[in-house]
Design a protein around this motif. Structure first.
Motif, PDB file in Angstrom:
ATOM      1  N   ASP A   1       0.904  -1.030  -0.427  1.00 57.48           N
ATOM      2  CA  ASP A   1       0.313  -0.077   0.057  1.00 57.48           C
ATOM      3  C   ASP A   1       1.019   1.494  -0.324  1.00 57.48           C
ATOM      4  O   ASP A   1       0.506   2.428   0.567  1.00 57.48           O
ATOM      5  CB  ASP A   1      -0.672  -0.255   1.057  1.00 57.48           C
ATOM      6  CG  ASP A   1      -2.121   0.522   1.035  1.00 57.48           C
ATOM      7  OD1 ASP A   1      -2.424   1.496   0.151  1.00 57.48           O
ATOM      8  OD2 ASP A   1      -1.364   1.363   3.011  1.00 57.48           O
TER       9      ASP A   1
ATOM     10  N   THR B   1       2.893   4.748  -1.279  1.00 53.46           N
ATOM     11  CA  THR B   1       2.403   5.859  -1.592  1.00 53.46           C
ATOM     12  C   THR B   1       3.782   6.274  -2.366  1.00 53.46           C
ATOM     13  O   THR B   1       4.345   6.376  -1.439  1.00 53.46           O
ATOM     14  CB  THR B   1       1.888   7.212  -1.069  1.00 53.46           C
ATOM     15  OG1 THR B   1       0.562   6.301  -1.038  1.00 53.46           O
ATOM     16  CG2 THR B   1       1.319   7.803  -2.302  1.00 53.46           C
TER      17      THR B   1
ATOM     18  N   LYS C   1      -1.256  11.084  -0.491  1.00 52.36           N
ATOM     19  CA  LYS C   1      -2.059   9.715   0.124  1.00 52.36           C
ATOM     20  C   LYS C   1      -1.228   9.194   1.601  1.00 52.36           C
ATOM     21  O   LYS C   1      -0.533   8.723   0.725  1.00 52.36           O
ATOM     22  CB  LYS C   1      -2.488   8.861  -1.225  1.00 52.36           C
ATOM     23  CG  LYS C   1      -4.095   8.415  -0.598  1.00 52.36           C
ATOM     24  CD  LYS C   1      -4.778   7.881  -1.186  1.00 52.36           C
ATOM     25  CE  LYS C   1      -6.138   6.577  -0.876  1.00 52.36           C
ATOM     26  NZ  LYS C   1      -6.539   5.803  -2.303  1.00 52.36           N
ATOM     27  N   ASN C   2      -1.134   9.241   2.239  1.00 50.50           N
ATOM     28  CA  ASN C   2       0.115   8.811   3.776  1.00 50.50           C
ATOM     29  C   ASN C   2      -0.552   8.648   4.504  1.00 50.50           C
ATOM     30  O   ASN C   2      -1.556  10.187   5.040  1.00 50.50           O
ATOM     31  CB  ASN C   2       0.932   9.774   3.660  1.00 50.50           C
ATOM     32  CG  ASN C   2       2.421  10.061   4.406  1.00 50.50           C
ATOM     33  OD1 ASN C   2       1.955   8.276   5.108  1.00 50.50           O
ATOM     34  ND2 ASN C   2       2.937  10.806   4.029  1.00 50.50           N
ATOM     35  N   VAL C   3      -0.691   7.945   5.473  1.00 52.66           N
ATOM     36  CA  VAL C   3      -1.349   7.482   6.118  1.00 52.66           C
ATOM     37  C   VAL C   3      -0.661   6.785   7.243  1.00 52.66           C
ATOM     38  O   VAL C   3      -0.456   5.512   8.666  1.00 52.66           O
ATOM     39  CB  VAL C   3      -3.015   6.299   6.668  1.00 52.66           C
ATOM     40  CG1 VAL C   3      -4.021   6.825   6.198  1.00 52.66           C
ATOM     41  CG2 VAL C   3      -2.640   4.945   5.998  1.00 52.66           C
ATOM     42  N   THR C   4       1.258   7.417   7.080  1.00 53.89           N
ATOM     43  CA  THR C   4       1.972   6.232   8.036  1.00 53.89           C
ATOM     44  C   THR C   4       2.510   7.357   9.087  1.00 53.89           C
ATOM     45  O   THR C   4       2.832   8.348   9.230  1.00 53.89           O
ATOM     46  CB  THR C   4       3.087   6.503   6.832  1.00 53.89           C
ATOM     47  OG1 THR C   4       3.236   5.799   5.782  1.00 53.89           O
ATOM     48  CG2 THR C   4       4.443   5.267   7.537  1.00 53.89           C
ATOM     49  N   GLY C   5       2.200   6.554  10.744  1.00 52.32           N
ATOM     50  CA  GLY C   5       2.000   7.263  11.695  1.00 52.32           C
ATOM     51  C   GLY C   5       0.778   8.372  11.718  1.00 52.32           C
ATOM     52  O   GLY C   5       0.035   8.304  10.869  1.00 52.32           O
TER      53      GLY C   5
ATOM     54  N   VAL D   1       3.270  13.416  -0.741  1.00 48.99           N
ATOM     55  CA  VAL D   1       2.567  12.337  -1.674  1.00 48.99           C
ATOM     56  C   VAL D   1       1.204  12.834  -0.962  1.00 48.99           C
ATOM     57  O   VAL D   1       1.089  13.031   0.397  1.00 48.99           O
ATOM     58  CB  VAL D   1       2.852  10.795  -1.611  1.00 48.99           C
ATOM     59  CG1 VAL D   1       3.960  10.826  -2.546  1.00 48.99           C
ATOM     60  CG2 VAL D   1       3.279  10.886  -0.109  1.00 48.99           C
TER      61      VAL D   1
ATOM     62  N   CYS E   1       6.293   6.747   1.042  1.00 47.95           N
ATOM     63  CA  CYS E   1       5.840   6.741   2.267  1.00 47.95           C
ATOM     64  C   CYS E   1       5.120   5.219   2.681  1.00 47.95           C
ATOM     65  O   CYS E   1       5.190   4.354   1.293  1.00 47.95           O
ATOM     66  CB  CYS E   1       4.765   7.797   2.675  1.00 47.95           C
ATOM     67  SG  CYS E   1       3.180   6.864   1.830  1.00 47.95           S
ATOM     68  N   LEU E   2       5.592   4.455   2.905  1.00 46.47           N
ATOM     69  CA  LEU E   2       5.000   3.269   3.898  1.00 46.47           C
ATOM     70  C   LEU E   2       3.805   2.615   3.182  1.00 46.47           C
ATOM     71  O   LEU E   2       3.649   1.495   2.801  1.00 46.47           O
ATOM     72  CB  LEU E   2       5.144   2.786   4.504  1.00 46.47           C
ATOM     73  CG  LEU E   2       6.713   2.987   5.551  1.00 46.47           C
ATOM     74  CD1 LEU E   2       6.737   2.631   7.522  1.00 46.47           C
ATOM     75  CD2 LEU E   2       7.648   1.390   4.253  1.00 46.47           C
ATOM     76  N   THR E   3       2.561   3.409   3.259  1.00 47.65           N
ATOM     77  CA  THR E   3       1.113   2.862   3.664  1.00 47.65           C
ATOM     78  C   THR E   3       0.656   4.555   2.816  1.00 47.65           C
ATOM     79  O   THR E   3       0.085   5.816   3.461  1.00 47.65           O
ATOM     80  CB  THR E   3       0.537   2.333   4.678  1.00 47.65           C
ATOM     81  OG1 THR E   3      -0.635   2.470   4.656  1.00 47.65           O
ATOM     82  CG2 THR E   3       1.092   2.737   6.282  1.00 47.65           C
ATOM     83  N   GLY E   4      -0.195   4.056   2.089  1.00 52.25           N
ATOM     84  CA  GLY E   4      -1.386   5.593   1.665  1.00 52.25           C
ATOM     85  C   GLY E   4      -2.946   5.641   2.178  1.00 52.25           C
ATOM     86  O   GLY E   4      -3.299   6.260   2.320  1.00 52.25           O
ATOM     87  N   GLU E   5      -3.119   4.270   2.365  1.00 55.77           N
ATOM     88  CA  GLU E   5      -4.425   4.538   3.042  1.00 55.77           C
ATOM     89  C   GLU E   5      -4.585   2.744   3.903  1.00 55.77           C
ATOM     90  O   GLU E   5      -5.628   2.885   4.505  1.00 55.77           O
ATOM     91  CB  GLU E   5      -5.162   3.946   1.812  1.00 55.77           C
ATOM     92  CG  GLU E   5      -5.494   2.511   0.450  1.00 55.77           C
ATOM     93  CD  GLU E   5      -6.251   3.107  -0.109  1.00 55.77           C
ATOM     94  OE1 GLU E   5      -6.758   4.493  -0.652  1.00 55.77           O
ATOM     95  OE2 GLU E   5      -6.464   2.427  -1.107  1.00 55.77           O
ATOM     96  N   HIS E   6      -3.843   2.026   4.117  1.00 59.93           N
ATOM     97  CA  HIS E   6      -4.336   1.023   5.465  1.00 59.93           C
ATOM     98  C   HIS E   6      -3.914   1.046   6.068  1.00 59.93           C
ATOM     99  O   HIS E   6      -4.299   0.430   7.040  1.00 59.93           O
ATOM    100  CB  HIS E   6      -3.544  -0.301   4.659  1.00 59.93           C
ATOM    101  CG  HIS E   6      -4.175  -1.016   3.542  1.00 59.93           C
ATOM    102  ND1 HIS E   6      -3.137  -2.207   2.229  1.00 59.93           N
ATOM    103  CD2 HIS E   6      -5.390  -0.659   2.428  1.00 59.93           C
ATOM    104  CE1 HIS E   6      -3.613  -2.073   1.361  1.00 59.93           C
ATOM    105  NE2 HIS E   6      -5.514  -1.166   0.836  1.00 59.93           N
ATOM    106  N   GLY E   7      -2.944   1.894   6.274  1.00 55.48           N
ATOM    107  CA  GLY E   7      -2.631   1.380   8.055  1.00 55.48           C
ATOM    108  C   GLY E   7      -1.032   1.249   8.197  1.00 55.48           C
ATOM    109  O   GLY E   7      -0.571  -0.020   8.063  1.00 55.48           O
TER     110      GLY E   7
END
Lengths: 477, 360
Positions: A349, A351, B141-145, B139, A420-426
Motif C-alpha cells: 500500500d 504511495t 495519500k499518506n497514513v504512515t504514523g 504525496v 511513504c510506507l502506507t497510503g490508506e491501509h495503516g
C-alpha cells in the motif's frame, strides 16, 4: 513480527476482570469463553492470530466509558475493533487484552441536508452511511474497497481512502467531528457541525491514529450531493512508462477525474482469466472516470481521449452506457479476487510521487524476479497510491517470509523515491517495524508524545504503529 | 532573530532563555503574546514543484506571492483561496506560507476544496526542545504514523517553528461564473446557498453580503460552467431575481466591507443554518461566507460578542480589536478538550517558549 509477552498478572486475573466487565454490560456483551474469543483472534491480516483475554460488545457511549474505566483501573490493554477488516493487523489482539468491538453501535443519529452532514454511531458500515442518504441524492465520499463491511470507526482509525480520493479526499477531509472515549473513561466531543474550529486540530490527529488515542463511538460526517452521472474510459498502452506519462498529461491538462486506476500486465492477464471483462492483452491499462451531466462527461472524456491518442494507445474504449461502464470496471473490481484464485497474496500500500511511477514499476519487476516471486500491480495512479500484490504459497515453508522480505524491499523503495510506507491501509503491525525507514527517532518521538497525552499509560492498542524498541519504556511489558 | 536555515532555527530554540514570538510575514497573526521575535522569512525558496504530480514543497518563509506567481505560470494554484488580511488588520508586509499554515487560512473556496489543512500534505518543524521533526511528505495519500501535519495547521506557532511545508495543488479552471441573487434576507440567503451547495453543480463559493447580494460561484471548463450556471440559476429562481455578475470574491475573501472601519471584528464559525440567527443576535454588521459556516461580524469596540450571541453550535474568535480589554481572543474550550490541548503544548514545547499567551 514480535508482539510483547502477555502480562501473566492480567492472565491470572481473568475471572475478576471478566466479572467486573459483566457487572457493567448486558450478559450478551461480554465474550470470554476461549471457544468464542477465537472469533476475534485476527482481522483481515490473517497470517497473524492470537485470541484475546475477552471481547466486549457495548451498545452505548456510556458502556464504552464503563469498560475503559475498568480496564484503565486494572491496567488491561484494550484493542478497539470496528468490523475487523484491517489489512495491517490494526485489530490484532494480544493474549492479555480486551477487544472492544463497536459493531453493535450502528445507528444513524441525525441526517441534516441543509448543513450537508450525517451523525452516526461509529460501528455503522461505510456503505450503509451512503445507503442512509442516497435516496435523497447524497453520498459519503470515502470508499475503501471493503466498504460493504468496514466500519466508520475503523475508517477513522486508519484514515481510509478509496478509489475516488483524487477528487473527494480521504476520511480526514470528510470528517467533521467525533465523540470519543479516552482510556480513563472520559468522554470528549471534538469538532462537530461547524468547520475549522479554532484551537489545536485534535480531530486531525485523532483521524489515522489507529485506535491508539481513544475509542470513537460517534462521528459527524460530511455528505455530498451525488453527481448527475459518471462514466469511465479504458485505455491500453504498450508500456508502463507511456501509461505513466499519460496520467501526468491528463493532470497537467486541468482535468480532475474522480478516479485514475492503473493495472499492469500480470494483473490484466489474471483478471481477464478470472472475470472475462474483455480487457486488451497489453503492458499497462488505465481506467479513468469522470463525473457530471451527460454533456460534461462527453466533453471531459473527449479531452482525455485526445491526450491518450498522443501516447499511441493499443486500445481506447469510451463507455457510452451503464452496461459498458460496468464491464470496464468489472476486471478492476475483481482484481483482488482474481489474484486470490491463483495463490495467496500480500497486498502492499505504499504511495509514491506520480512522476516516479515508471521507475518504481521497473524496479519492482526486477526485485520480484530476483526474489523468485510474482508481483502484479493495480493501483490508484492519480494519487500515486500503489497496491503491488505479491503472490506466494502459504503452505510452502519459507514462502511467507520471502514474500514479507520482498514486500519490505518494495516499501523501502517507495520511501526512497519520496513516498511513504502506507497510503490508506495503516501501519498496524504489518509496517510497524519499517517505520524507522521513513522516520528518524525525533519524528517518532514527536508522534509518541501525542499518545502520551491521550493515553498516558499506553493501554490502547499499545503494540501497534511504533516499533517495539521505540515504544519500550512507555508500554507496560 | 532571522535564521536562514532549519539548523539555525534549532540552535536558536535550544539556546533560548525566554519566550519567542514566531513571525512569518506578520500579516495575519492574531492574539497577544510577548517574546523575542523569531522571523522565519529567511527560510525561503521553492524546494520542489512538480506540476504533473500537483505538488509543491517550499520553505516556510517563502512569500505567498512568490508561490502564487510560480503556480500561476503553470496554470495551477493553492486550492483554498488564501485570504489577504492586511487591509482588515491594518498591516503591511508580505504573507509567508508558514503564516498561512499556522493560521489555517482559508477563503471562499473552502466550501468545495477544503481548508488549508486539507491541502497541506507535509511539514518540517523545530519543536520546543530544538529537535527537527518531519511529518507527512510530498504525496497526497499518506497514513504512515500520526497526522501531525493537521495538528500543526492552525496551531499559531504554539507547537513548533515551521521550517518547510508541502501542498497538493489544483489546476486553475478554464472559466468561472458568478450568479447574484438580489434583495433577500440573511435567512433566505442561507437557505438558497444550502440549496445550491446541496445540488450536483459543484458550487465553489457561496457568500451573502448584506446590501450587495448573495453570490454563488461555479468554476471549470467553459461549456460545463455554462451548463451548470444555467441549471443553478433555475434552482435559485424561487428565491428571487438572479443575474450573472463579476464575482466580488476577492472582496469577500479579504473582508473588504470592514476594512478601515471603526469597531471590533469577530470571526464566527457556525453550523451554516445558524448563521442568520447569529447575524440577528450579534447586533452588528455581518458578512456571511461558506454558505453560512463563516460569519464575519463588525461590532462596537469592547463588545463581548460571545455573551451577546449566547449559546452557539460554533466558535467566535476576536480577530481585530479588544487590545485594551480582557476578552479572550480565542474561544474557550470545554475542560476535557482544553486539558488535551494543554498537554500537547506541554509535550511539544516543555519550556513554554513558543508564543506564550496565545491560544491559551
Amino acid at each position: 513480527m514480535d508482539m510483547p509477552t502477555p502480562d501473566a498478572g492480567i492472565l491470572a486475573r481473568k475471572d475478576r476482570i471478566v466479572a467486573r466487565l459483566q457487572a457493567v454490560l448486558p450478559a450478551d456483551a461480554v465474550v470470554h469463553d476461549p471457544a468464542e474469543t477465537r472469533a476475534y483472534e485476527c482481522d483481515a491480516l490473517t497470517a497473524y492470530r492470537c485470541p484475546p483475554l475477552a471481547a466486549v460488545l457495548p451498545r452505548t457511549t456510556a458502556e464504552v466509558s464503563a469498560v475503559l474505566t475498568i480496564c484503565h483501573e486494572e491496567g488491561v490493554p484494550v484493542v478497539p475493533r470496528g468490523s475487523g477488516t484491517s489489512l495491517a493487523g490494526g485489530a490484532l489482539p494480544t493474549a492479555d487484552c480486551v477487544i472492544l468491538g463497536i459493531a453493535r453501535m450502528n445507528r444513524v443519529l441525525e441526517t441534516d441536508y441543509a448543513n450537508r452532514l450525517i451523525r452516526v454511531q461509529a460501528g455503522r458500515t461505510n456503505l450503509s452511511v451512503t445507503g442512509a442518504v442516497e435516496a435523497d441524492g447524497f453520498f459519503y465520499a470515502p470508499d475503501p474497497s471493503s466498504q460493504l463491511a468496514c466500519a466508520i470507526a475503523g475508517n477513522i482509525g486508519m484514515n481510509s481512502g478509496g478509489a475516488h480520493c483524487l477528487k473527494y479526499g480521504v476520511t480526514t477531509n470528510n470528517l467533521l467531528g467525533v465523540t470519543m472515549v479516552l482510556m480513563d473513561g472520559t468522554v470528549v466531543e471534538i469538532g462537530g457541525a461547524c468547520s475549522d474550529a479554532p484551537g489545536l486540530d485534535l480531530l486531525g490527529v485523532i483521524c489515522g491514529s489507529e485506535g491508539q488515542l481513544g475509542v470513537v463511538t460517534e462521528a459527524t460526517l460530511r455528505i455530498l450531493p451525488k453527481p448527475e452521472g459518471a462514466r469511465p474510459v479504458l485505455m491500453g498502452f504498450t508500456s508502463n512508462e507511456v501509461a505513466g506519462a499519460c496520467v501526468s498529461d491528463i493532470i497537467r491538462a486541468g482535468i480532475l477525474p474522480v478516479a485514475i486506476e492503473f493495472m499492469d500486465r500480470p494483473c490484466i492477464r489474471a483478471t481477464e482469466a478470472f472475470a472475462h471483462a474483455g480487457y486488451p492483452d497489453c503492458e499497462a491499462l488505465l481506467i479513468v472516470e469522470v463525473e457530471g451531466s451527460a454533456a460534461e462527461i462527453d466533453d471531459q472524456l473527449a479531452r482525455i481521449v485526445r491526450i491518450a491518442r498522443r501516447h499511441d494507445p493499443v486500445e481506447l474504449r469510451e463507455s457510452r452506457s451503464e452496461e459498458e461502464s460496468r464491464r470496464i470496471w468489472l476486471g478492476r473490481k475483481s482484481a483482488f479476487g482474481a489474484m486470490g484464485q491463483i495463490n495467496d497474496y500480500m497486498c502492499l500500500d505504499g504511495t509514491i510521487p506520480v512522476t516516479e511511477l515508471p521507475r518504481v514499476l521497473r524496479r519492482i519487476a526486477e526485485m520480484a524476479t530476483a526474489a523468485g516471486l510474482e508481483v502484479a500491480n493495480v493501483f490508484h495512479a492519480g494519487d500515486g497510491n500503489m497496491h503491488p500484490l505479491i503472490l506466494f504459497d502459504a503452505n510452502k515453508p519459507g514462502d511467507l517470509e520471502r514474500c514479507e522480505a520482498l514486500g519490505a524491499e518494495i516499501l523501502k523503495l517507495c520511501v526512497e523515491v519520496g513516498g511513504c510506507l502506507t497510503g490508506e491501509h495503516g501501519v498496524g503491525i504489518e509496517k510497524r517495524d519499517l517505520m524507522t525507514v521513513q522516520f528518524a527517532p525525533a519524528d517518532l518521538e514527536a508522534q509518541m508524545r501525542v499518545k502520551d497525552v491521550f493515553d498516558p499509560k499506553w493501554l490502547l492498542n499499545p503494540a501497534k504503529v511504533f516499533p517495539l524498541d521505540a515504544s519500550r519504556g512507555r508500554r507496560a511489558g | 532573530m532571522r535564521p536562514g536555515t532549519e539548523q539555525e532555527v534549532a540552535e536558536i530554540v535550544r539556546a533560548a532563555e525566554g519566550p519567542l514570538r514566531i513571525v512569518g510575514g506578520g500579516t495575519r497573526g492574531i492574539g497577544r503574546c510577548a517574546g523575542a521575535v523569531l522571523e522565519t522569512c529567511g527560510l525561503a525558496g521553492i524546494r520542489l514543484y512538480e506540476p504533473g504530480a500537483l505538488t509543491l514543497v517550499a520553505g516556510a518563509g517563502t512569500r505567498l506571492a512568490d508561490v502564487e506567481a510560480a503556480l500561476a505560470a503553470q496554470g495551477q494554484r493553492l486550492p483554498f483561496e488564501v485570504p489577504d488580511l492586511r487591509g482588515l488588520l491594518g498591516r503591511g508586509g508580505c504573507s509567508t506560507l508558514g503564516g498561512v499554515v499556522a493560521s489555517n487560512a482559508s477563503g471562499p473556496r473552502r466550501v468545495q476544496a477544503g481548508a488549508c489543512r486539507d491541502s497541506l500534505i507535509g511539514v518540517r518543524f523545530v519543536d520546543g526542545t530544538g529537535a527537527v521533526v518531519k511529518n507527512g511528505g510530498r504525496v497526497m495519500k499518506n497514513v504512515t504514523g500520526y497526522d501531525l501535519v493537521k495538528l500543526l495547521a492552525g496551531s499559531h506557532g504554539t507547537l513548533g517553528v515551521l521550517t518547510e511545508v508541502a501542498f497538493k495543488l489544483l489546476p486553475v479552471p478554464e472559466d468561472e461564473v458568478t450568479l447574484m441573487l438580489s434583495g433577500v434576507s440573511a435567512e433566505r440567503a442561507v437557505a438558497a446557498m444550502a440549496a445550491a451547495l446541496g445540488s450536483p453543480f459543484e458550487v465553489s463559493g457561496a457568500a451573502h453580503w448584506p446590501g450587495r447580494g448573495t453570490f454563488l460561484r461555479i468554476e471549470g471548463f467553459a461549456a460545463s460552467v455554462a451548463y451548470r450556471a444555467g441549471r443553478l440559476a433555475a434552482l435559485l429562481a424561487p428565491f428571487g431575481a438572479v443575474e450573472q455578475v463579476a464575482g466580488p470574491w476577492r472582496s469577500i475573501r479579504d473582508v473588504e466591507p470592514f476594512q478601515g472601519r471603526e469597531g471590533d471584528v469577530w470571526r464566527v464559525l457556525v453550523k451554516p443554518s445558524e448563521a442568520p440567527g447569529v447575524a440577528v443576535r450579534s447586533g452588528g454588521e455581518v458578512l456571511i461566507d461558506w454558505g453560512g459556516g463563516l460569519v464575519w461580524v463588525l461590532v462596537e469596540p469592547g463588545c463581548d460578542l460571545r455573551a451577546r450571541i449566547g449559546p452557539l453550535a460554533g466558535h467566535a474568535t476576536l480577530v481585530r480589536g479588544g487590545e485594551a480589554g480582557d476578552l479572550p481572543v480565542f474561544p474557550p474550550e470545554p475542560a476535557a478538550v482544553a486539558a488535551l490541548s494543554r498537554g500537547l503544548r506541554a509535550r511539544f514545547d516543555p519550556r513554554g517558549l513558543f508564543n506564550p499567551g496565545l491560544m491559551a
